[in-house]
Scaffold this motif. Structure first.
Motif, PDB file in Angstrom:
ATOM      1  N   CYS A 153       0.838  -1.211   0.000  1.00  0.00           N
ATOM      2  CA  CYS A 153       0.000   0.000   0.000  1.00  0.00           C
ATOM      3  C   CYS A 153       0.868   1.254   0.000  1.00  0.00           C
ATOM      4  N   TYR A 154       1.840   1.291   0.900  1.00  0.00           N
ATOM      5  CA  TYR A 154       2.710   2.468   0.983  1.00  0.00           C
ATOM      6  C   TYR A 154       3.622   2.582  -0.231  1.00  0.00           C
ATOM      7  N   LEU A 155       4.097   1.448  -0.730  1.00  0.00           N
ATOM      8  CA  LEU A 155       5.010   1.471  -1.871  1.00  0.00           C
ATOM      9  C   LEU A 155       4.308   1.982  -3.130  1.00  0.00           C
ATOM     10  N   LEU A 156       3.065   1.574  -3.350  1.00  0.00           N
ATOM     11  CA  LEU A 156       2.314   2.074  -4.508  1.00  0.00           C
ATOM     12  C   LEU A 156       2.080   3.574  -4.392  1.00  0.00           C
ATOM     13  N   ALA A 157       1.876   4.067  -3.165  1.00  0.00           N
ATOM     14  CA  ALA A 157       1.723   5.510  -2.963  1.00  0.00           C
ATOM     15  C   ALA A 157       3.029   6.239  -3.279  1.00  0.00           C
ATOM     16  N   VAL A 158       4.145   5.673  -2.837  1.00  0.00           N
ATOM     17  CA  VAL A 158       5.455   6.264  -3.130  1.00  0.00           C
ATOM     18  C   VAL A 158       5.709   6.282  -4.634  1.00  0.00           C
ATOM     19  N   MET A 159       5.359   5.204  -5.312  1.00  0.00           N
ATOM     20  CA  MET A 159       5.550   5.135  -6.763  1.00  0.00           C
ATOM     21  C   MET A 159       4.672   6.154  -7.488  1.00  0.00           C
ATOM     22  N   THR A 179       4.556   6.971 -19.306  1.00  0.00           N
ATOM     23  CA  THR A 179       5.490   6.832 -18.178  1.00  0.00           C
ATOM     24  C   THR A 179       4.801   6.357 -16.902  1.00  0.00           C
ATOM     25  N   CYS A 180       3.470   6.492 -16.852  1.00  0.00           N
ATOM     26  CA  CYS A 180       2.778   6.104 -15.615  1.00  0.00           C
ATOM     27  C   CYS A 180       1.623   5.138 -15.848  1.00  0.00           C
ATOM     28  N   SER A 181       1.369   4.736 -17.103  1.00  0.00           N
ATOM     29  CA  SER A 181       0.220   3.866 -17.386  1.00  0.00           C
ATOM     30  C   SER A 181       0.357   2.501 -16.727  1.00  0.00           C
ATOM     31  N   SER A 182       1.583   1.945 -16.720  1.00  0.00           N
ATOM     32  CA  SER A 182       1.791   0.621 -16.105  1.00  0.00           C
ATOM     33  C   SER A 182       1.478   0.665 -14.617  1.00  0.00           C
ATOM     34  N   HIS A 183       1.989   1.700 -13.954  1.00  0.00           N
ATOM     35  CA  HIS A 183       1.741   1.815 -12.508  1.00  0.00           C
ATOM     36  C   HIS A 183       0.274   2.044 -12.216  1.00  0.00           C
ATOM     37  N   LEU A 184      -0.396   2.823 -13.060  1.00  0.00           N
ATOM     38  CA  LEU A 184      -1.822   3.074 -12.867  1.00  0.00           C
ATOM     39  C   LEU A 184      -2.619   1.781 -12.973  1.00  0.00           C
ATOM     40  N   TYR A 196       3.832   9.036  -6.199  1.00  0.00           N
ATOM     41  CA  TYR A 196       4.498  10.327  -5.946  1.00  0.00           C
ATOM     42  C   TYR A 196       5.674  10.509  -6.896  1.00  0.00           C
ATOM     43  N   ASP A 197       6.405   9.440  -7.145  1.00  0.00           N
ATOM     44  CA  ASP A 197       7.512   9.485  -8.098  1.00  0.00           C
ATOM     45  C   ASP A 197       7.005   9.850  -9.493  1.00  0.00           C
ATOM     46  N   ARG A 198       5.895   9.252  -9.914  1.00  0.00           N
ATOM     47  CA  ARG A 198       5.330   9.578 -11.230  1.00  0.00           C
ATOM     48  C   ARG A 198       4.785  11.004 -11.266  1.00  0.00           C
ATOM     49  N   ALA A 207      -4.623   8.492  -5.382  1.00  0.00           N
ATOM     50  CA  ALA A 207      -5.685   9.048  -6.235  1.00  0.00           C
ATOM     51  C   ALA A 207      -5.427  10.537  -6.498  1.00  0.00           C
ATOM     52  N   ALA A 208      -5.029  11.284  -5.462  1.00  0.00           N
ATOM     53  CA  ALA A 208      -4.740  12.711  -5.635  1.00  0.00           C
ATOM     54  C   ALA A 208      -3.568  12.918  -6.595  1.00  0.00           C
ATOM     55  N   SER A 209      -2.545  12.071  -6.475  1.00  0.00           N
ATOM     56  CA  SER A 209      -1.376  12.176  -7.356  1.00  0.00           C
ATOM     57  C   SER A 209      -1.781  11.980  -8.805  1.00  0.00           C
ATOM     58  N   TYR A 210      -2.630  10.987  -9.058  1.00  0.00           N
ATOM     59  CA  TYR A 210      -3.019  10.709 -10.439  1.00  0.00           C
ATOM     60  C   TYR A 210      -4.014  11.723 -10.989  1.00  0.00           C
ATOM     61  N   ILE A 211      -4.796  12.324 -10.134  1.00  0.00           N
ATOM     62  CA  ILE A 211      -5.663  13.421 -10.588  1.00  0.00           C
ATOM     63  C   ILE A 211      -4.803  14.578 -11.085  1.00  0.00           C
ATOM     64  N   LEU A 212      -3.773  14.922 -10.310  1.00  0.00           N
ATOM     65  CA  LEU A 212      -2.859  15.992 -10.717  1.00  0.00           C
ATOM     66  C   LEU A 212      -2.082  15.612 -11.974  1.00  0.00           C
ATOM     67  N   ILE A 213      -1.686  14.348 -12.080  1.00  0.00           N
ATOM     68  CA  ILE A 213      -0.968  13.876 -13.271  1.00  0.00           C
ATOM     69  C   ILE A 213      -1.852  14.001 -14.509  1.00  0.00           C
ATOM     70  N   ILE A 214      -3.104  13.557 -14.399  1.00  0.00           N
ATOM     71  CA  ILE A 214      -4.026  13.611 -15.538  1.00  0.00           C
ATOM     72  C   ILE A 214      -4.289  15.054 -15.955  1.00  0.00           C
ATOM     73  N   ILE A 215      -4.475  15.941 -14.959  1.00  0.00           N
ATOM     74  CA  ILE A 215      -4.685  17.362 -15.263  1.00  0.00           C
ATOM     75  C   ILE A 215      -3.483  17.929 -16.017  1.00  0.00           C
ATOM     76  N   THR A 216      -2.285  17.592 -15.555  1.00  0.00           N
ATOM     77  CA  THR A 216      -1.065  18.071 -16.214  1.00  0.00           C
ATOM     78  C   THR A 216      -0.951  17.528 -17.627  1.00  0.00           C
ATOM     79  N   ILE A 217      -1.244  16.247 -17.812  1.00  0.00           N
ATOM     80  CA  ILE A 217      -1.151  15.636 -19.142  1.00  0.00           C
ATOM     81  C   ILE A 217      -2.137  16.276 -20.116  1.00  0.00           C
ATOM     82  N   LEU A 218      -3.360  16.557 -19.641  1.00  0.00           N
ATOM     83  CA  LEU A 218      -4.375  17.163 -20.508  1.00  0.00           C
ATOM     84  C   LEU A 218      -3.987  18.573 -20.946  1.00  0.00           C
TER      85      LEU A 218
END
Length: 316
Positions: A115-121, A243-248, A123-125, A218-229
């Protein structure tokens, strides 16, 4: 409860894990299926570890965390599958009390780490996509090691607290755990002690271990998606998302199975399907994760392709 009765009930030496014993005609097919899954899981994750270690260009934060995940998945499968496979072959589904507690501790420890490792990953993305100019400075080697160590230590401490409380429980004559491994809910059902405190503490620990990392991810990926768009070119958007689809995909698979195992059975009376859901959560997911990273990650595919080509050239 009389003292003599309580004393007798604390000396349970073993539990029975029926697992899939109610399918006698499928024992050998199930053994072969789970053996294949175990072998693919171990080989796939070992391959990722070896490639990341061997290839200098993969010595980056993303692949450092991916190698931690691969190691975690191998430990995860090895906590549950060897005992399950032995039960299919021998028919002996007993497990000693101490082994059951040890299995639960290891399982809970690794779930917490994931759980924590996926959150860290995530954050890295987030830093890689949203703060590309500062990524190398922010996600330096020291921080990577600290974050990885923090995930393992946090999972260990949470599991230790719950396991110590569980070891103090008094178990009644119910020695059969309706599962294929020693999980929290079936074990608690076998206890005749007051379970209010341990269930309350476990709920708090579970929230800290799953809900908070999930919200952070979830917050990290919301920000990532906003940035990508906001990226003007389609090529740029595709490159950023790749760069982040596999982790998602891994995150989605992990939290979907968590919900299926621990929330839906309680909400919709699907307890009968708990074992089936648990197979996906504990056995299938560790096998699928390396396949996802291998099939969807160009750098991993490229490194594996070069290694395969070099290996084949030795026999020409």
């Amino acid at each position: 409860m009389p003292a003599t009765e309580k004393q007798n009930q604390t000396y349970i030496t073993e539990f029975i894990l029926p697992g899939f014993g109610d399918l006698p005609d499928l024992q050998i097919p199930l053994f072969l299926l789970f053996l294949l899954i175990y072998m693919v899981t171990m080989m796939g994750n070992t391959l990722i570890l070896l490639v990341v270690v061997a290839k200098q260009h993969l010595h980056t934060p993303m692949y450092f965390f991916l190698s931690n995940l691969a190691c975690l998945e191998m430990c995860y499968s090895s906590t549950i599958l060897p005992k399950l496979l032995a039960g299919f072959l021998t028919g002996d589904r007993s497990i000693s009390y101490s082994s059951c507690v040890a299995q639960f501790f290891t399982f809970a420890f690794l779930v917490g780490v994931e759980c924590y490792l996926l959150a860290v990953m995530s954050y890295d993305r987030y830093l890689a996509v949203c703060k590309p100019l500062h990524y190398i400075t922010l996600m330096n080697g020291q921080l990577c090691i600290a974050l990885a160590a923090g995930t393992w230590v946090s999972g260990f401490m949470i599991s230790l607290v719950i396991t110590l409380m569980m070891s103090q429980m008094v178990y009644c004559d119910c020695s059969e755990i309706d599962h294929f491994f020693c999980d929290f809910t079936p074990l608690i059902k076998c206890s005749c002690s007051d379970t209010f405190l341990i269930e309350a503490v476990t709920s708090l620990m579970a929230a800290a271990c799953t809900l908070l990392p999930f919200l952070f991810t979830a917050a990290s990926y919301i920000l990532i998606i906003i940035t990508i768009l906001r990226i003007p070119s389609a090529t740029g958007r595709q490159k950023a998302f790749s760069t982040c689809s596999s982790h998602l995909l891994v995150v989605t698979l992990f939290y979907t199975t968590i919900i299926l195992v621990y929330m839906l059975p309680k909400l919709y009376n699907l307890a009968a399907f708990n074992k089936l859901f648990s197979v996906f959560y504990t056995i299938v997911t560790p096998m699928v994760n390396p396949l996802i990273y291998t099939l969807r990650n160009k750098e991993i595919r490229g490194a594996l392709g070069k290694e395969a080509h070099a290996f084949m050239s030795l026999y020409k």
